[in-house]
Design a protein around this motif. Structure first.
Motif, PDB file in Angstrom:
ATOM      1  N   LEU A 246      20.273  66.214  45.893  1.00  0.00           N
ATOM      2  CA  LEU A 246      20.511  65.682  47.243  1.00  0.00           C
ATOM      3  C   LEU A 246      19.299  64.897  47.733  1.00  0.00           C
ATOM      4  N   ASN A 247      18.116  65.376  47.439  1.00  0.00           N
ATOM      5  CA  ASN A 247      16.898  64.669  47.848  1.00  0.00           C
ATOM      6  C   ASN A 247      16.863  63.255  47.289  1.00  0.00           C
ATOM      7  N   LYS A 248      17.358  63.093  46.067  1.00  0.00           N
ATOM      8  CA  LYS A 248      17.328  61.782  45.409  1.00  0.00           C
ATOM      9  C   LYS A 248      18.233  60.769  46.108  1.00  0.00           C
ATOM     10  N   ILE A 249      19.280  61.263  46.815  1.00  0.00           N
ATOM     11  CA  ILE A 249      20.196  60.338  47.487  1.00  0.00           C
ATOM     12  C   ILE A 249      19.972  60.295  48.994  1.00  0.00           C
ATOM     13  N   GLY A 250      18.885  60.946  49.461  1.00  0.00           N
ATOM     14  CA  GLY A 250      18.543  60.821  50.873  1.00  0.00           C
ATOM     15  C   GLY A 250      19.091  61.900  51.767  1.00  0.00           C
ATOM     16  N   ILE A 251      19.422  63.052  51.214  1.00  0.00           N
ATOM     17  CA  ILE A 251      19.837  64.198  52.033  1.00  0.00           C
ATOM     18  C   ILE A 251      18.847  65.322  51.754  1.00  0.00           C
ATOM     19  N   GLY A 252      18.108  65.727  52.777  1.00  0.00           N
ATOM     20  CA  GLY A 252      17.046  66.711  52.558  1.00  0.00           C
ATOM     21  C   GLY A 252      16.815  67.590  53.767  1.00  0.00           C
ATOM     22  N   GLY A 253      15.546  67.673  54.167  1.00  0.00           N
ATOM     23  CA  GLY A 253      15.194  68.512  55.301  1.00  0.00           C
ATOM     24  C   GLY A 253      14.983  69.973  54.936  1.00  0.00           C
ATOM     25  N   ILE A 254      15.028  70.311  53.625  1.00  0.00           N
ATOM     26  CA  ILE A 254      14.824  71.696  53.215  1.00  0.00           C
ATOM     27  C   ILE A 254      13.352  72.071  53.425  1.00  0.00           C
ATOM     28  N   ILE A 255      13.125  73.126  54.176  1.00  0.00           N
ATOM     29  CA  ILE A 255      11.764  73.589  54.454  1.00  0.00           C
ATOM     30  C   ILE A 255      11.315  74.620  53.431  1.00  0.00           C
ATOM     31  N   ASN A 256      12.219  75.532  53.088  1.00  0.00           N
ATOM     32  CA  ASN A 256      11.845  76.599  52.173  1.00  0.00           C
ATOM     33  C   ASN A 256      13.078  77.266  51.588  1.00  0.00           C
ATOM     34  N   ILE A 257      12.960  77.687  50.338  1.00  0.00           N
ATOM     35  CA  ILE A 257      13.963  78.535  49.693  1.00  0.00           C
ATOM     36  C   ILE A 257      13.218  79.773  49.204  1.00  0.00           C
ATOM     37  N   SER A 258      13.544  80.925  49.752  1.00  0.00           N
ATOM     38  CA  SER A 258      12.792  82.139  49.420  1.00  0.00           C
ATOM     39  C   SER A 258      13.206  82.674  48.054  1.00  0.00           C
ATOM     40  N   ASN A 259      12.445  83.636  47.568  1.00  0.00           N
ATOM     41  CA  ASN A 259      12.869  84.407  46.413  1.00  0.00           C
ATOM     42  C   ASN A 259      13.794  85.524  46.883  1.00  0.00           C
ATOM     43  N   GLU A 260      14.434  86.204  45.963  1.00  0.00           N
ATOM     44  CA  GLU A 260      15.380  87.262  46.324  1.00  0.00           C
ATOM     45  C   GLU A 260      14.697  88.349  47.153  1.00  0.00           C
ATOM     46  N   GLY A 261      15.306  88.652  48.309  1.00  0.00           N
ATOM     47  CA  GLY A 261      14.822  89.734  49.156  1.00  0.00           C
ATOM     48  C   GLY A 261      13.425  89.533  49.709  1.00  0.00           C
ATOM     49  N   GLU A 262      12.964  88.285  49.725  1.00  0.00           N
ATOM     50  CA  GLU A 262      11.589  87.994  50.142  1.00  0.00           C
ATOM     51  C   GLU A 262      11.541  87.605  51.615  1.00  0.00           C
ATOM     52  N   ASN A 263      10.725  88.326  52.375  1.00  0.00           N
ATOM     53  CA  ASN A 263      10.475  87.968  53.765  1.00  0.00           C
ATOM     54  C   ASN A 263       9.976  86.522  53.819  1.00  0.00           C
ATOM     55  N   THR A 264      10.606  85.704  54.649  1.00  0.00           N
ATOM     56  CA  THR A 264      10.209  84.302  54.711  1.00  0.00           C
ATOM     57  C   THR A 264      10.126  83.827  56.154  1.00  0.00           C
ATOM     58  N   LEU A 265       9.004  83.228  56.499  1.00  0.00           N
ATOM     59  CA  LEU A 265       8.793  82.647  57.830  1.00  0.00           C
ATOM     60  C   LEU A 265       9.038  83.656  58.947  1.00  0.00           C
ATOM     61  N   GLY A 266       8.759  84.934  58.660  1.00  0.00           N
ATOM     62  CA  GLY A 266       8.922  85.984  59.656  1.00  0.00           C
ATOM     63  C   GLY A 266      10.318  86.558  59.746  1.00  0.00           C
ATOM     64  N   ILE A 267      11.225  86.145  58.856  1.00  0.00           N
ATOM     65  CA  ILE A 267      12.602  86.644  58.867  1.00  0.00           C
ATOM     66  C   ILE A 267      12.835  87.506  57.623  1.00  0.00           C
ATOM     67  N   PRO A 268      13.331  88.729  57.808  1.00  0.00           N
ATOM     68  CA  PRO A 268      13.623  89.569  56.644  1.00  0.00           C
ATOM     69  C   PRO A 268      14.841  89.048  55.887  1.00  0.00           C
ATOM     70  N   VAL A 269      14.783  89.116  54.565  1.00  0.00           N
ATOM     71  CA  VAL A 269      15.896  88.691  53.715  1.00  0.00           C
ATOM     72  C   VAL A 269      16.384  89.916  52.944  1.00  0.00           C
ATOM     73  N   PRO A 270      17.671  90.267  53.041  1.00  0.00           N
ATOM     74  CA  PRO A 270      18.177  91.470  52.358  1.00  0.00           C
ATOM     75  C   PRO A 270      18.081  91.346  50.840  1.00  0.00           C
ATOM     76  N   GLU A 271      18.001  92.490  50.174  1.00  0.00           N
ATOM     77  CA  GLU A 271      18.046  92.504  48.711  1.00  0.00           C
ATOM     78  C   GLU A 271      19.341  91.840  48.245  1.00  0.00           C
ATOM     79  N   GLY A 272      19.234  91.061  47.197  1.00  0.00           N
ATOM     80  CA  GLY A 272      20.413  90.375  46.670  1.00  0.00           C
ATOM     81  C   GLY A 272      20.703  89.054  47.341  1.00  0.00           C
ATOM     82  N   MET A 273      19.866  88.686  48.327  1.00  0.00           N
ATOM     83  CA  MET A 273      20.083  87.434  49.049  1.00  0.00           C
ATOM     84  C   MET A 273      18.822  86.582  49.013  1.00  0.00           C
ATOM     85  N   VAL A 274      19.018  85.298  49.328  1.00  0.00           N
ATOM     86  CA  VAL A 274      17.929  84.324  49.379  1.00  0.00           C
ATOM     87  C   VAL A 274      18.026  83.583  50.719  1.00  0.00           C
ATOM     88  N   GLY A 275      16.886  83.353  51.354  1.00  0.00           N
ATOM     89  CA  GLY A 275      16.873  82.640  52.627  1.00  0.00           C
ATOM     90  C   GLY A 275      16.549  81.176  52.451  1.00  0.00           C
TER      91      GLY A 275
END
Length: 560
Positions: A246-275
Motif C-alpha cells: 500500500l505504501n508503494k501506491i500512496g496509501i499509508g499513515g501506519i505509525i506502528n504495528i506491535s508484536n503479539e501481546g505487546e504493550n504499544t504506545l500505552g495501550i495494552p494488547v491482548p495475547e494472540g492479538m497485534v495492535g
C-alpha cells in the motif's frame, strides 16, 4: 453523529421553532447561541444540503422553512440509537470498501470536508508532504457560490477494509491523541472507544486546543490524532506485506504495528492479538483549524471510487520516526481512575456532612469576582439545573490563580454505593432543555480517558448562560438496579432538596431523556458540577477546566 450532522439537526431545530421562513443570518446567530461557531456562508452551504434532502424548503427571499420530512427527521433522531450507530457505521464502511490494491481499483472510504479559504489547501499539502496523513490522494470540488471547496480525502478505515478483503479481520478500538517527541511517536495521551458514543472519537479531539500538528512538523514534538485497532497475531506478517504494498501506491499513515501481546504506545494488547496505529485522516484539517481557519470536518462520510481521487502532492519528507519502544504505563480510562474516589464518598444525606468528589477548575485571581457573579447569575436563572455549591482552593503551584471546586456528579454514585446501592455511571452527555429535556449527545464513561463533559466544553457545545434559544447543559446518566429503587428514590430526593442536581429518576425499560437503561435497571439523570464552570467559559473568561479531581468535605463548601 458527525459534527456536520449535529449542525444540520440544530438548523432543523431552529426552523422547527419558527412560524415563518427564516434567513441564514438569524440561523447563524441562533447557532452561535447554541455553541456552534458557524458563519453565514457555512450556514448557506448546510441549508443547500438540507434542501436537497427534502428537510427544508426555500421560500423566495424570505428564507427557509422546515418540511414535514424535516420534522420527521427531528423526531426520529434518538440519541440512544446513535451511541451504537457510530461503531456500526464504521463496520459498514469497512465491509463496503472493496479496493483491490494490486489493480488500484474499487471503492475506498473517504472523509468529505468543506474549507472556506482556498489558501487552506496549501496547509493541507504541507501536512500531507510530511506523511501525517493516510494518503496524498484527494479530490477538490468547488461547491458554493462563495468559494467553498469540498475536499475528499482517504480515510484510514480503507486500510481496515483492504485487510478484511484479504481475510484479516480488524477490531477498530479507539480514536485518540498521540504524543510525538523528537519526531518519535511515544504514547497515546487520550482515548475514546468507538463503541457507545454518539460523537466520532477523532471528531471529539479535532479542536485547536487539543492537537498541535503544526508543532510536530516545525519542532518535532506535539500532539496528533490517531486511531488504534487490533488484528489476530497469525495475520501479522501478511498484514505487514500488504501495508508495504500500500505504501508503494500512496496509501499509508501506519505509525506502528506491535508484536503479539505487546504493550504499544500505552495501550495494552491482548495475547494472540497485534495492535496497529494509524494517523488520523483528519490530521491535515486539524492543522488548518490550528491556524484559526474555518473548516467543516466530516469523518468516514461515505464510499467512493478510488479513480475519482488523484495525488495532490508527494510524500517527500516524512516526519515521523520509528515508535519509541520504551514501555509506557497503560493509559488509565476514566472510570478506572474514578472508582477509588467513588468508594471514598462518605457523605451523610441526613447530617449533610462528609466527603464528596469535586471538580477543581483554575482561574486568574483578578477574574474571580467576575466569575462568581456569573455563577450566581447562572444559578439564579436556572436553580433547577445548576448546583449552587462551590469552594475556593489554592492552586498547587501558581499564586496568581485560584481553584473553584464544584460537586462532581460521580458523588451521587458514591453516596448510593455507600448506602449499599450499586450505581454505575454510564454516560456523560449534553442535555438540551426542551420539553421534555433530551440528551443530544452521549459518551460512555467506560470507554474514554477524558471526562465527556470536558469534551463538550472544549468544543463549545454548551449554551448554559445564554438567554436566547434553547439551553444546552451538561448532565450524566446512571444505572441503578430496579430492586433498590425505593431506597434510592428516598436518598435521591433528599439530595435534590439539599441542592444537588437530580433531574430525573426513570423507570425500568424507560427511555429517560433520550437515554436507555439496561433491563432490570432504571436510569438517573443528574447535572454536572461543571455547568457553572461552563457558564464562566461561555462569557469569554479563560478558565482551566478540570474534572474529578479530589475529595472535599461538603460542609466546607459555600453556596451561591
Amino acid at each position: 453523529m458527525s459534527e456536520s450532522e449535529h449542525r444540520m439537526i440544530e438548523i432543523l431545530r431552529i426552523l422547527s421553532a419558527q412560524d415563518k421562513p427564516t434567513g441564514s443570518k438569524l440561523i447563524a446567530d441562533e447557532l452561535k447561541n447554541k455553541g456552534f461557531n458557524l458563519g453565514e456562508r457555512a450556514v448557506r452551504y448546510h441549508m443547500q444540503i438540507l434542501d436537497e434532502k427534502g428537510y427544508t424548503e426555500r421560500m423566495g427571499y424570505s428564507g427557509r422553512q422546515i418540511t414535514d420530512l424535516g420534522r420527521e427527521k427531528l423526531e426520529k433522531g434518538l440519541i440512544y440509537d446513535q451511541v451504537d450507530f457510530i461503531h456500526s457505521k464504521f463496520e459498514e464502511m469497512i465491509y463496503l470498501a472493496d479496493f483491490d490494491y494490486m489493480a488500484q481499483s474499487g471503492n475506498v472510504v473517504v472523509n468529505r470536508s468543506i474549507i472556506y479559504n482556498e489558501e487552506s489547501i496549501n496547509i493541507m499539502k504541507e501536512i500531507i508532504e510530511t506523511g501525517l496523513s493516510v494518503s496524498p490522494y484527494v479530490n477538490l470540488n468547488k461547491v458554493g457560490s462563495k468559494g467553498e471547496i469540498e475536499v475528499t480525502t482517504l480515510c484510514g478505515t480503507t486500510i481496515d477494509g483492504i485487510l478484511l478483503n484479504e481475510g484479516i479481520p480488524t477490531q477498530l478500538k479507539y480514536g485518540g491523541l498521540l504524543k510525538i517527541e523528537d519526531n518519535h511517536p511515544t504514547k497515546f495521551t487520550e482515548l475514546i472507544s468507538y463503541k457507545k458514543t454518539s460523537v466520532t472519537p477523532l471528531d471529539a479531539f479535532s479542536n485547536t486546543n487539543q492537537t498541535s500538528v503544526l508543532d510536530v512538523i516545525t519542532k518535532g514534538s506535539g500532539i496528533i490524532p490517531a486511531n488504534f485497532r487490533l488484528i489476530p497475531a497469525i495475520g501479522r506478517q501478511k498484514a505487514v506485506d500488504i501495508i508495504n504494498q500500500l505504501n508503494k501506491i500512496g496509501i499509508g499513515g501506519i505509525i506502528n504495528i506491535s508484536n503479539e501481546g505487546e504493550n504499544t504506545l500505552g495501550i495494552p494488547v491482548p495475547e494472540g492479538m497485534v495492535g496497529i496505529s494509524i494517523v488520523g485522516g483528519i490530521t491535515p484539517f486539524c492543522a488548518i483549524k490550528e491556524l484559526g481557519e474555518e473548516i467543516d470536518i466530516k469523518i468516514a462520510e461515505e464510499i467512493t471510487d478510488f479513480k475519482t481521487l488523484s495525488p495532490i502532492t508527494n510524500v517527500n519528507k516524512p516526519t515521523l520516526k520509528p515508535v519509541n519502544q520504551k514501555i509506557h504505563p497503560h493509559i488509565p480510562f476514566l472510570l478506572s481512575k474514578s472508582w477509588n474516589l467513588i468508594q471514598q464518598v462518605n457523605f451523610n444525606v441526613e447530617k449533610r456532612k462528609g466527603d464528596i468528589i469535586a471538580n477543581v477548575s483554575y482561574i486568574k485571581k483578578d477574574e474571580l469576582d467576575n466569575a462568581i457573579a456569573i455563577m450566581e447569575e447562572t444559578y439564579n436563572s436556572n436553580p433547577k439545573y445548576i448546583n449552587p455549591y462551590y469552594k475556593l482552593v489554592d492552586h498547587p503551584t501558581d499564586d496568581s490563580k485560584v481553584g473553584i471546586a464544584t460537586i462532581c456528579s460521580l458523588s451521587i454514585d458514591g453516596l448510593l454505593i455507600n448506602n449499599g446501592i450499586m450505581s454505575n455511571p454510564i454516560y456523560g452527555g449534553l442535555l438540551e432543555l426542551t420539553e421534555p429535556p433530551l440528551f443530544i449527545d452521549l459518551i460512555s464513561y467506560n470507554g474514554t480517558t477524558i471526562d465527556p463533559h470536558k469534551i463538550f466544553l472544549s468544543k463549545n457545545m454548551t449554551s448554559i448562560s445564554s438567554n436566547i434559544g434553547t439551553k444546552k447543559i451538561l448532565a450524566s446518566f446512571k444505572e441503578v438496579p430496579y430492586i433498590a429503587r425505593d431506597y434510592a428514590v428516598y436518598l435521591l430526593e433528599i439530595l435534590k432538596n439539599t441542592g444537588f442536581s437530580i433531574y430525573k429518576i426513570g423507570k425500568p425499560r424507560e427511555v429517560t431523556y433520550n437515554a436507555k437503561a439496561d433491563n432490570y435497571n432504571f436510569g438517573v439523570v443528574a447535572g454536572s458540577g461543571l455547568n457553572a464552570i461552563g457558564a464562566i467559559k461561555e462569557k469569554g473568561i479563560d478558565i482551566e477546566v478540570k474534572a474529578i479531581e479530589k475529595l472535599i468535605p461538603f460542609e466546607e463548601m459555600d453556596r451561591l
